[in-house]
Design an enzyme around this catalytic site. Structure first.
Site, PDB file in Angstrom:
ATOM      1  N   TRP A  75       0.759  -1.233  -0.079  1.00  0.00           N
ATOM      2  CA  TRP A  75       0.053   0.001   0.135  1.00  0.00           C
ATOM      3  C   TRP A  75       1.027   1.163   0.009  1.00  0.00           C
ATOM      4  O   TRP A  75       1.773   1.356   0.654  1.00  0.00           O
ATOM      5  CB  TRP A  75      -0.662  -0.024   1.158  1.00  0.00           C
ATOM      6  CG  TRP A  75      -1.589   1.461   1.196  1.00  0.00           C
ATOM      7  CD1 TRP A  75      -2.717   1.731   0.497  1.00  0.00           C
ATOM      8  CD2 TRP A  75      -1.344   2.525   2.085  1.00  0.00           C
ATOM      9  NE1 TRP A  75      -3.129   3.097   0.975  1.00  0.00           N
ATOM     10  CE2 TRP A  75      -2.434   3.371   1.896  1.00  0.00           C
ATOM     11  CE3 TRP A  75      -0.403   2.688   3.113  1.00  0.00           C
ATOM     12  CZ2 TRP A  75      -2.290   4.612   2.580  1.00  0.00           C
ATOM     13  CZ3 TRP A  75      -0.189   4.030   3.706  1.00  0.00           C
ATOM     14  CH2 TRP A  75      -1.500   5.033   3.559  1.00  0.00           C
ATOM     15  N   ASP A 109     -15.538  13.006  -1.810  1.00  0.00           N
ATOM     16  CA  ASP A 109     -15.253  11.655  -1.672  1.00  0.00           C
ATOM     17  C   ASP A 109     -15.851  11.172  -0.325  1.00  0.00           C
ATOM     18  O   ASP A 109     -17.045  11.547  -0.274  1.00  0.00           O
ATOM     19  CB  ASP A 109     -13.584  11.726  -1.149  1.00  0.00           C
ATOM     20  CG  ASP A 109     -12.871  10.560  -1.566  1.00  0.00           C
ATOM     21  OD1 ASP A 109     -12.867   9.485  -0.810  1.00  0.00           O
ATOM     22  OD2 ASP A 109     -12.112  10.418  -2.311  1.00  0.00           O
ATOM     23  N   ASP A 110     -15.552  10.269   0.548  1.00  0.00           N
ATOM     24  CA  ASP A 110     -16.145   9.526   1.619  1.00  0.00           C
ATOM     25  C   ASP A 110     -16.844  10.507   2.518  1.00  0.00           C
ATOM     26  O   ASP A 110     -16.170  11.399   2.981  1.00  0.00           O
ATOM     27  CB  ASP A 110     -15.047   8.588   2.075  1.00  0.00           C
ATOM     28  CG  ASP A 110     -15.700   7.631   3.226  1.00  0.00           C
ATOM     29  OD1 ASP A 110     -16.777   7.270   3.313  1.00  0.00           O
ATOM     30  OD2 ASP A 110     -14.875   6.687   3.734  1.00  0.00           O
ATOM     31  N   CYS A 147     -10.466   1.987  -8.167  1.00  0.00           N
ATOM     32  CA  CYS A 147      -9.762   2.407  -6.816  1.00  0.00           C
ATOM     33  C   CYS A 147      -9.933   1.195  -5.845  1.00  0.00           C
ATOM     34  O   CYS A 147     -10.829   0.636  -5.779  1.00  0.00           O
ATOM     35  CB  CYS A 147     -10.064   3.735  -6.060  1.00  0.00           C
ATOM     36  SG  CYS A 147      -8.998   3.901  -4.579  1.00  0.00           S
ATOM     37  N   TRP A 185     -14.862   4.291  -7.590  1.00  0.00           N
ATOM     38  CA  TRP A 185     -15.283   3.240  -7.025  1.00  0.00           C
ATOM     39  C   TRP A 185     -13.920   2.347  -6.220  1.00  0.00           C
ATOM     40  O   TRP A 185     -13.031   1.877  -6.714  1.00  0.00           O
ATOM     41  CB  TRP A 185     -15.625   2.131  -8.385  1.00  0.00           C
ATOM     42  CG  TRP A 185     -16.070   0.768  -7.784  1.00  0.00           C
ATOM     43  CD1 TRP A 185     -15.261  -0.136  -7.193  1.00  0.00           C
ATOM     44  CD2 TRP A 185     -17.504   0.293  -8.136  1.00  0.00           C
ATOM     45  NE1 TRP A 185     -16.204  -1.196  -6.956  1.00  0.00           N
ATOM     46  CE2 TRP A 185     -17.544  -0.974  -7.550  1.00  0.00           C
ATOM     47  CE3 TRP A 185     -18.398   0.906  -8.767  1.00  0.00           C
ATOM     48  CZ2 TRP A 185     -18.598  -1.888  -7.482  1.00  0.00           C
ATOM     49  CZ3 TRP A 185     -19.720  -0.016  -8.554  1.00  0.00           C
ATOM     50  CH2 TRP A 185     -19.808  -1.244  -8.091  1.00  0.00           C
ATOM     51  N   ASP A 186     -14.197   2.421  -5.185  1.00  0.00           N
ATOM     52  CA  ASP A 186     -13.038   2.009  -3.928  1.00  0.00           C
ATOM     53  C   ASP A 186     -13.344   0.507  -3.460  1.00  0.00           C
ATOM     54  O   ASP A 186     -14.653   0.169  -3.462  1.00  0.00           O
ATOM     55  CB  ASP A 186     -13.029   2.970  -2.920  1.00  0.00           C
ATOM     56  CG  ASP A 186     -11.777   3.078  -2.425  1.00  0.00           C
ATOM     57  OD1 ASP A 186     -10.761   2.306  -2.720  1.00  0.00           O
ATOM     58  OD2 ASP A 186     -11.261   4.057  -1.702  1.00  0.00           O
ATOM     59  N   MET A 187     -12.363   0.022  -3.172  1.00  0.00           N
ATOM     60  CA  MET A 187     -12.147  -1.343  -2.372  1.00  0.00           C
ATOM     61  C   MET A 187     -10.966  -1.281  -1.450  1.00  0.00           C
ATOM     62  O   MET A 187      -9.938  -1.285  -1.693  1.00  0.00           O
ATOM     63  CB  MET A 187     -12.163  -2.309  -3.444  1.00  0.00           C
ATOM     64  CG  MET A 187     -12.496  -3.883  -2.984  1.00  0.00           C
ATOM     65  SD  MET A 187     -10.892  -4.375  -2.181  1.00  0.00           S
ATOM     66  CE  MET A 187      -9.829  -4.873  -3.485  1.00  0.00           C
ATOM     67  N   ASN A 188     -11.327  -1.242   0.000  1.00  0.00           N
ATOM     68  CA  ASN A 188     -10.231  -0.974   0.732  1.00  0.00           C
ATOM     69  C   ASN A 188      -9.932  -2.016   1.506  1.00  0.00           C
ATOM     70  O   ASN A 188      -9.077  -1.918   2.756  1.00  0.00           O
ATOM     71  CB  ASN A 188     -10.738   0.302   1.766  1.00  0.00           C
ATOM     72  CG  ASN A 188     -10.569   1.464   1.150  1.00  0.00           C
ATOM     73  OD1 ASN A 188      -9.337   1.712   0.413  1.00  0.00           O
ATOM     74  ND2 ASN A 188     -11.563   2.401   1.062  1.00  0.00           N
ATOM     75  N   ARG A 218     -10.212  -2.179   8.798  1.00  0.00           N
ATOM     76  CA  ARG A 218     -10.711  -0.834   8.497  1.00  0.00           C
ATOM     77  C   ARG A 218     -12.151  -0.919   9.015  1.00  0.00           C
ATOM     78  O   ARG A 218     -13.275  -0.120   8.577  1.00  0.00           O
ATOM     79  CB  ARG A 218     -10.623  -0.336   7.105  1.00  0.00           C
ATOM     80  CG  ARG A 218      -9.203  -0.174   6.667  1.00  0.00           C
ATOM     81  CD  ARG A 218      -9.376   0.062   5.018  1.00  0.00           C
ATOM     82  NE  ARG A 218      -9.891   1.212   4.721  1.00  0.00           N
ATOM     83  CZ  ARG A 218      -9.311   2.308   4.558  1.00  0.00           C
ATOM     84  NH1 ARG A 218      -8.115   2.643   4.656  1.00  0.00           N
ATOM     85  NH2 ARG A 218     -10.075   3.335   4.166  1.00  0.00           N
ATOM     86  N   ASP A 222      -2.743   5.535  -3.237  1.00  0.00           N
ATOM     87  CA  ASP A 222      -2.952   6.490  -2.273  1.00  0.00           C
ATOM     88  C   ASP A 222      -1.933   7.434  -1.824  1.00  0.00           C
ATOM     89  O   ASP A 222      -2.084   8.342  -1.243  1.00  0.00           O
ATOM     90  CB  ASP A 222      -3.477   5.815  -0.925  1.00  0.00           C
ATOM     91  CG  ASP A 222      -4.988   5.138  -1.059  1.00  0.00           C
ATOM     92  OD1 ASP A 222      -5.724   5.872  -1.938  1.00  0.00           O
ATOM     93  OD2 ASP A 222      -5.194   4.544  -0.395  1.00  0.00           O
TER      94      ASP A 222
END
Length: 722
Positions: free
Chosen positions: A195, A362-363, A522, A473-476, A439, A544
């Protein structure tokens, strides 16, 4: 371009490249050659080691699969190297031996059902060879697909495994590509990292035994990108035989190189066999992801530009494929979760003044999302926090001349969410076992149709409620507790792959429903920066890490395979939020102007000097972004081995070029740098910094940079032919 069959040999070729396959007298499919263009009838297999294991049923024939180069090698059929596939029938048989059965040639390129893949726009661009192999004793048939492009040194490969007669069978391994290279000295490059440190170049010598890399994370991953460069030892940017293999897939992958006792090297790429066990009922089939193979006889640079053109024009799709990307401002590092409507509009006011074109929220805009501990899955706008509806906020942005975009993380659910409280069975987890959080979130089970339908409906409602023109489109997080309440016990080994198929289904439905929206992938930055995602989203948030020095490495490594048009790159505040480094605004801008350019900081907190400099950056980038998006790319100075970094773009007609130079690490009494350019018309005259120089001079002598160095020094040169 042609696929010819003569004397039991398939010759797959275009003007620059050949791939030769032979059907042996024993009906095995052998790989004779892959490389620069040849005449197929002039080559033969070398004879060595054939007395190790003889052909089944005839001890008088010195013929051993243990040393022969094979197209799709079996497990157990006298070859002791890595197999391309492994099965287990209902009777417990697991030693298949595929033999040639038939073939056909078609114009164009067929799609892969349920999977992303390179495509053609007309059948004249490519031809496809489909070879069918079978083992009736094991009830197995395999179809091997080879598509060759006329004007690009590209062969696309995938496999289809079919259960033709067993009540059921298990597929425990199915690679997309297997190639046996002849004895020689080889090296390879893979893109490793973590990361905030993705796509770092790691170069190694191929040695005896097995080596390679993989992902077991349920995603292609930060640690290992699904891409391999395999090449003659000593190859560089401009010299050497280079073979690039890129997997069009977003899940677990594996790349291996196995050098055996006679120095040959078997290279394989495909789905990782880790926890993979796919049940095939009678007449069911399994299609492997596509492996894109690019050959270059002129080093790394030509390979990269082939990948860039192919992926930019025949993998990315839709309205935004051929369009320059809007310059954006993202509020994440400027506000994180702590924002109000007034704060967002204050940032938007400054963005509008300096020529930015898109505002991305964003978030933090949905549910009760004021930190990262809740509300994922509750995709309903928080009107209290937003000071109204998303439609009203989008309208305010549009009044300021800005498009409006929105962040989602649709594959996750927070335990503290209305969704999880209503449907705890929708999350990936093992019954009666406390799940492992990352998370503060769990992963939704995309193997379930009801989960996919819910996500599609929620996102459709949101995107239809306002003038939203961009989606991030995020995936964390990566996968743990891998188990699905939706799958029977004998199909749990299908989970990793079926999750990715479910993701692709969701993406296909949403992107089809909103063809005008610009989608950016993302996954905590580059955690799923792969060719599979580019099929649905024509750009990816590369990392990031927005630190300019770290981005030199990340973007340089990624350039080996991914075009600049797909690279999200932003200017952020200093000290940098990931590294704490302070770098000049000028350097941050120069580094970020190598992809989909934008800013990620609080513009309303900046002074006039910084805003004026940003305005100049925006104006300058608008003048060069066409060539950045579509030009040929050349790496000039490698930041992994040099104190400097340099690269350039050249327009297809060679009339324009843009050259970048950055001092990563200054030293006193520095040497002069002769920056030798590439890709120009050697006979043309170019204007540069008010001077006129020939293309051959700029490429063979270069630009002389002899000023005293300082950290963060940077230059951008524009070239125009006369």
């Amino acid at each position: 371009m042609a696929i010819e069959i003569k004397n039991n040999r398939f010759h797959i070729y275009n003007n620059e490249m050949s791939y030769v396959i032979e059907i042996s007298e024993q009906d095995d499919l052998l790989n004779l050659y892959y490389g620069a263009r040849i005449d197929a009838e002039d080559i033969r297999l070398p004879s060595r080691g054939h007395n190790i294991v003889c052909n089944a049923g005839d001890s008088n024939v010195l013929y051993s699969l243990s040393v022969l180069p094979q197209e799709y090698p079996s497990a157990g059929a006298s070859d002791f190297r890595s197999p391309a596939y492994e099965i287990e029938t209902d009777k417990g048989l697991h030693t298949p031996e595929l033999k040639y059965k038939s073939h056909k040639i078609i114009d164009g390129k067929p799609p892969l059902e349920g999977l992303p893949a390179v495509y053609t726009e007309n059948d004249n661009e490519a031809q496809t060879l489909i070879i069918t192999m079978s083992d009736e004793a094991h009830g197995l048939e395999v179809r091997l697909y080879y598509t060759i492009f006329e004007n690009l040194n590209v062969i696309c490969r995938h496999s289809e495994v079919i259960n033709i007669s067993n009540p059921y069978m298990y597929l425990n391994n199915a690679q997309s590509v297997s190639i046996d290279f002849p004895a020689g000295e080889y090296e390879y490059i893979h893109l490793e990292g973590a990361w905030a440190r993705e796509k770092h170049i790691d170069r190694n010598v191929v040695h005896k035994g097995t080596q390679g890399f993989e992902s077991r994370r349920g995603a292609s991953g930060h640690a290992e990108n699904p891409f391999l460069m395999f090449f003659d030892k000593g190859s560089n940017e401009d010299y050497g035989n280079v073979y690039g293999i890129s997997l069009v897939y977003s899940g677990n992958h594996r790349f291996i190189m196995e050098q055996e006792m006679y120095e040959t090297v078997r290279v394989q790429a495909g789905i990782n066999p880790f926890n993979f066990r796919f049940k095939l009922e009678k007449n069911e089939s399994f299609v492997t992801p596509e492996a894109v193979m690019v050959y270059s006889s002129n080093g790394f640079s030509k390979m990269s530009n082939t990948f860039h053109k192919l992926y930019r024009t025949r993998l990315c799709r839709g309205k935004w494929r051929d369009k320059v990307r809007p310059i954006l401002i993202n509020n994440w590092e400027g506000t994180y979760f702590d924002f109000t409507k007034e704060k967002l509009l204050a940032i938007a006011d400054e963005a509008s003044k300096i020529g930015i074109e898109l505002f991305v929220l964003d978030d933090g805009w949905f549910g009760r999302r004021n930190d990262d501990t809740s509300s994922l899955g509750d995709w309903f706008e928080n009107k209290e926090k937003l000071g109204g509806t998303l439609a009203e906020l989008a309208n305010e942005m549009n009044k300021r001349g800005l498009k409006f975009g929105l962040w989602f993380e649709p594959e996750m659910a927070s335990p503290d969410s209305d969704l999880y409280r209503a449907h705890p069975d929708w999350a990936i987890s093992v019954s009666n076992v406390k799940p492992h959080l990352c998370r503060h979130q769990l992963i939704l089970d995309y193997t379930r149709e009801d989960v996919r339908d819910y996500i599609v409906n929620r996102i459709t409602d949101i995107l239809g409620s306002a003038n939203i023109e961009y989606v991030k489109w995020d995936m964390n997080r990566n996968m743990s507790d891998v188990y699905s309440l939706n799958l029977p016990s004998d199909k749990q080994g299908e989970f990793y792959h079926k999750y990715i198929l479910g993701l692709y289904d969701v993406l296909e439905r949403i992107t089809t429903a909103f063809p005008d929206v610009l989608f950016e992938g993302c996954a905590s930055g580059g955690g799923r920066n792969d060719a599979g995602m580019l099929y649905y989203m024509p750009q990816n948030w590369t990392s990031d890490d927005t630190d300019a020095v770290e981005r030199l490495y990340i973007q340089y490594g990624g350039s080996l395979v991914y075009p600049a048009s797909t690279v999200g790159a932003h200017v952020s505040a200093v000290p940098n939020h990931q590294t704490g480094r302070i770098s000049s605004l000028s350097m941050r801008g120069t580094v970020a102007m190598n992809g989909a350019f934008g800013y990620e900081l609080d513009l309303s907190a900046l002074g006039d000097n910084e805003l004026n400099e940003m305005k100049k950056q925006v104006e300058f980038y608008k003048g060069i972004r066409e060539i950045v998006m579509t030009g040929d790319y050349y790496r000039l100075l490698n930041p992994f081995t040099s104190r400097h970094s340099a690269w350039m773009y050249v327009s297809e007609d060679k009339k324009k070029a843009v050259v970048y130079y950055v001092v990563k690490e200054a030293r006193p009494e520095n040497e002069a740098v002769y920056l030798k350019l590439k890709g120009l018309d050697e006979k043309a005259k170019y204007t540069i910094n008010g001077e006129t120089k020939s293309g051959r001079t700029l490429m063979n002598y270069g630009i002389v940079i002899d000023s005293t160095e300082h950290d963060c020094d940077n230059m951008i040169f524009e070239l125009q032919s006369m």
